[in-house]
Write a protein that holds these residues in place. Structure first.
Motif, PDB file in Angstrom:
ATOM      1  N   GLU A 148      48.907 -58.952  23.945  1.00 13.57           N
ATOM      2  CA  GLU A 148      48.705 -58.123  24.899  1.00 13.57           C
ATOM      3  C   GLU A 148      47.370 -59.435  25.485  1.00 13.57           C
ATOM      4  O   GLU A 148      46.370 -59.130  26.064  1.00 13.57           O
ATOM      5  CB  GLU A 148      47.974 -56.765  24.802  1.00 13.57           C
ATOM      6  CG  GLU A 148      48.358 -55.931  24.223  1.00 13.57           C
ATOM      7  CD  GLU A 148      48.139 -54.754  23.825  1.00 13.57           C
ATOM      8  OE1 GLU A 148      47.288 -54.232  25.254  1.00 13.57           O
ATOM      9  OE2 GLU A 148      48.230 -53.798  23.101  1.00 13.57           O
TER      10      GLU A 148
ATOM     11  N   ARG B 158      48.135 -56.214  29.169  1.00 11.83           N
ATOM     12  CA  ARG B 158      49.169 -56.377  28.834  1.00 11.83           C
ATOM     13  C   ARG B 158      50.581 -56.105  28.119  1.00 11.83           C
ATOM     14  O   ARG B 158      49.935 -57.435  27.856  1.00 11.83           O
ATOM     15  CB  ARG B 158      49.841 -55.194  29.657  1.00 11.83           C
ATOM     16  CG  ARG B 158      50.582 -56.474  31.548  1.00 11.83           C
ATOM     17  CD  ARG B 158      51.290 -56.122  32.295  1.00 11.83           C
ATOM     18  NE  ARG B 158      50.643 -55.169  33.230  1.00 11.83           N
ATOM     19  CZ  ARG B 158      49.878 -55.727  33.586  1.00 11.83           C
ATOM     20  NH1 ARG B 158      49.951 -57.494  34.057  1.00 11.83           N
ATOM     21  NH2 ARG B 158      49.358 -55.273  34.900  1.00 11.83           N
TER      22      ARG B 158
ATOM     23  N   GLN C 192      49.595 -48.142  38.182  1.00 10.65           N
ATOM     24  CA  GLN C 192      49.921 -48.341  37.025  1.00 10.65           C
ATOM     25  C   GLN C 192      50.895 -47.744  36.493  1.00 10.65           C
ATOM     26  O   GLN C 192      51.126 -46.690  37.584  1.00 10.65           O
ATOM     27  CB  GLN C 192      48.407 -48.095  35.899  1.00 10.65           C
ATOM     28  CG  GLN C 192      47.389 -48.629  35.901  1.00 10.65           C
ATOM     29  CD  GLN C 192      47.657 -50.821  35.849  1.00 10.65           C
ATOM     30  OE1 GLN C 192      48.040 -50.676  34.927  1.00 10.65           O
ATOM     31  NE2 GLN C 192      47.740 -51.773  36.536  1.00 10.65           N
ATOM     32  N   ALA C 193      51.728 -47.246  34.817  1.00 10.42           N
ATOM     33  CA  ALA C 193      51.892 -45.859  34.999  1.00 10.42           C
ATOM     34  C   ALA C 193      51.995 -44.396  35.466  1.00 10.42           C
ATOM     35  O   ALA C 193      50.340 -44.532  34.887  1.00 10.42           O
ATOM     36  CB  ALA C 193      52.736 -46.218  33.786  1.00 10.42           C
TER      37      ALA C 193
ATOM     38  N   PRO D 222      54.042 -51.980  36.356  1.00 10.06           N
ATOM     39  CA  PRO D 222      52.893 -51.891  36.936  1.00 10.06           C
ATOM     40  C   PRO D 222      53.663 -52.950  38.485  1.00 10.06           C
ATOM     41  O   PRO D 222      54.135 -53.461  38.113  1.00 10.06           O
ATOM     42  CB  PRO D 222      52.557 -52.907  36.014  1.00 10.06           C
ATOM     43  CG  PRO D 222      53.119 -53.179  34.997  1.00 10.06           C
ATOM     44  CD  PRO D 222      53.622 -52.783  35.059  1.00 10.06           C
TER      45      PRO D 222
ATOM     46  N   ILE E  83      40.342 -49.544  38.044  1.00 12.81           N
ATOM     47  CA  ILE E  83      41.200 -49.680  36.446  1.00 12.81           C
ATOM     48  C   ILE E  83      40.795 -50.372  35.596  1.00 12.81           C
ATOM     49  O   ILE E  83      39.633 -50.313  35.974  1.00 12.81           O
ATOM     50  CB  ILE E  83      42.205 -51.206  37.193  1.00 12.81           C
ATOM     51  CG1 ILE E  83      43.059 -50.450  39.227  1.00 12.81           C
ATOM     52  CG2 ILE E  83      43.475 -51.588  36.835  1.00 12.81           C
ATOM     53  CD1 ILE E  83      43.928 -52.018  39.339  1.00 12.81           C
ATOM     54  N   GLY E  84      41.201 -49.330  34.527  1.00 11.21           N
ATOM     55  CA  GLY E  84      40.080 -48.987  33.744  1.00 11.21           C
ATOM     56  C   GLY E  84      39.139 -49.124  34.084  1.00 11.21           C
ATOM     57  O   GLY E  84      38.761 -47.846  34.496  1.00 11.21           O
TER      58      GLY E  84
ATOM     59  N   ASN F  74      53.961 -43.909  40.164  1.00 11.12           N
ATOM     60  CA  ASN F  74      54.600 -44.750  39.531  1.00 11.12           C
ATOM     61  C   ASN F  74      54.799 -44.105  38.344  1.00 11.12           C
ATOM     62  O   ASN F  74      54.674 -44.116  37.799  1.00 11.12           O
ATOM     63  CB  ASN F  74      52.949 -46.143  39.885  1.00 11.12           C
ATOM     64  CG  ASN F  74      54.482 -47.425  39.896  1.00 11.12           C
ATOM     65  OD1 ASN F  74      55.402 -47.637  40.075  1.00 11.12           O
ATOM     66  ND2 ASN F  74      54.179 -47.788  38.854  1.00 11.12           N
TER      67      ASN F  74
ATOM     68  N   GLU G  88      46.717 -52.754  41.663  1.00 11.67           N
ATOM     69  CA  GLU G  88      48.079 -52.622  40.546  1.00 11.67           C
ATOM     70  C   GLU G  88      48.312 -51.240  40.460  1.00 11.67           C
ATOM     71  O   GLU G  88      47.658 -50.512  39.809  1.00 11.67           O
ATOM     72  CB  GLU G  88      47.912 -53.784  40.067  1.00 11.67           C
ATOM     73  CG  GLU G  88      49.634 -54.217  38.918  1.00 11.67           C
ATOM     74  CD  GLU G  88      49.670 -55.155  37.636  1.00 11.67           C
ATOM     75  OE1 GLU G  88      49.739 -55.971  38.072  1.00 11.67           O
ATOM     76  OE2 GLU G  88      48.252 -54.419  37.311  1.00 11.67           O
TER      77      GLU G  88
ATOM     78  N   ASN H 192      48.006 -42.607  40.081  1.00 13.94           N
ATOM     79  CA  ASN H 192      46.658 -44.486  40.532  1.00 13.94           C
ATOM     80  C   ASN H 192      46.028 -42.800  41.696  1.00 13.94           C
ATOM     81  O   ASN H 192      46.393 -42.410  42.597  1.00 13.94           O
ATOM     82  CB  ASN H 192      47.853 -44.734  40.839  1.00 13.94           C
ATOM     83  CG  ASN H 192      48.711 -45.759  39.787  1.00 13.94           C
ATOM     84  OD1 ASN H 192      47.622 -46.607  39.450  1.00 13.94           O
ATOM     85  ND2 ASN H 192      49.335 -45.060  39.942  1.00 13.94           N
TER      86      ASN H 192
ATOM     87  N   GLU I 118      59.816 -49.049  42.567  1.00 13.16           N
ATOM     88  CA  GLU I 118      59.658 -48.895  41.189  1.00 13.16           C
ATOM     89  C   GLU I 118      60.167 -49.799  40.109  1.00 13.16           C
ATOM     90  O   GLU I 118      61.501 -49.740  40.836  1.00 13.16           O
ATOM     91  CB  GLU I 118      59.074 -47.049  41.114  1.00 13.16           C
ATOM     92  CG  GLU I 118      58.241 -46.890  41.602  1.00 13.16           C
ATOM     93  CD  GLU I 118      57.903 -44.813  41.536  1.00 13.16           C
ATOM     94  OE1 GLU I 118      57.944 -44.392  40.638  1.00 13.16           O
ATOM     95  OE2 GLU I 118      58.846 -44.592  42.711  1.00 13.16           O
TER      96      GLU I 118
END
Length: 216
Positions: free
Chosen positions: A47, A51, A193-194, A154, A171-172, A150, A191, A197, A213
């Motif tokens: 990672e 990721r 994310q899974a 990503p 994000i995060g 989503n 972006e 969002n 997707e």
């Protein structure tokens, strides 16, 4: 329903082939470790970019037919001329809403005693993710806080605004805010994310998010 494969939307069964086996293994992660002398745990770079990244997907599809050698040669020639060495979208009848994309190679074999011919379509360089056939389009009008769903992959959507608009998202642990004039935009930092969002929109116009997707 007869098990089938579609290549760029064309049914292989309609070309006279019977699907026998399908091997679509999950791609392996891109992993790299460094063993440091005197340290009990290696340094892992799986990672390294924040990721997990994945190796190219490989898969194999086996088909058969019964008939004369002449008919078999004609069928193999049709497949080879259309698909061998080409970058092709591949989908299965079990999951018709998804496709993999990669370069196809073809192997063929014919047994004159049984009159059975076999065709193997393989790929070693397919994209890690399988993609949805249809793009996802989300239209949001006016101001408010909205949820955009989503799949696993990503993705950075293409954003179209009909009027001056301000976007806010997180994000995060990082928060972002961007003001956009009317037009079409791609924001690398926006972006999806899974999963769910959250984005806050301030504006009077319509904001459209367009993206494709994907999943493993």
């Amino acid at each position: 329903m007869t098990p089938d494969i579609k290549l760029n939307g064309t049914s292989v069964a309609s070309m006279g082939w019977l699907r026998e086996t399908v091997s679509f293994p999950v791609p392996q992660s891109q992993s790299n470790t460094i063993v440091v002398p005197g340290r009990n745990s290696p340094i892992r770079y799986t990672e390294a970019l924040g990721r997990v990244s994945y190796q190219p997907r490989s898969f194999s599809l086996t088909f058969s037919m019964l008939g004369t050698r002449k008919r078999y040669d004609q069928m193999v020639a049709e497949m080879a001329n259309r698909y061998a060495g080409q970058l092709i979208k591949v989908s299965t009848s079990e999951e018709p809403e998804l496709y993999a994309i990669g370069t196809l190679e073809i192997l063929s074999e014919y047994d004159p005693l049984s009159g059975k011919g076999q065709l193997v379509i393989s790929c070693e360089d397919a994209d890690s993710y399988r993609y949805h056939n249809e793009e996802t389009i989300v239209n949001l009008t006016g101001s408010g806080t909205f949820i955009i769903e989503n799949d696993f992959m990503p993705v950075v959507p293409v954003i179209t605004t009909s009027a001056e608009t301000a976007l806010s998202w997180t994000i995060g642990g990082d928060s972002f805010r961007k003001s956009l004039s009317a037009g079409t935009w791609t924001l690398p930092e926006f972006e999806l994310q899974a999963g769910r969002n959250t984005v806050t929109i301030q504006g009077t116009g319509t904001t459209t998010f367009r993206f494709r997707e994907g999943r493993l």
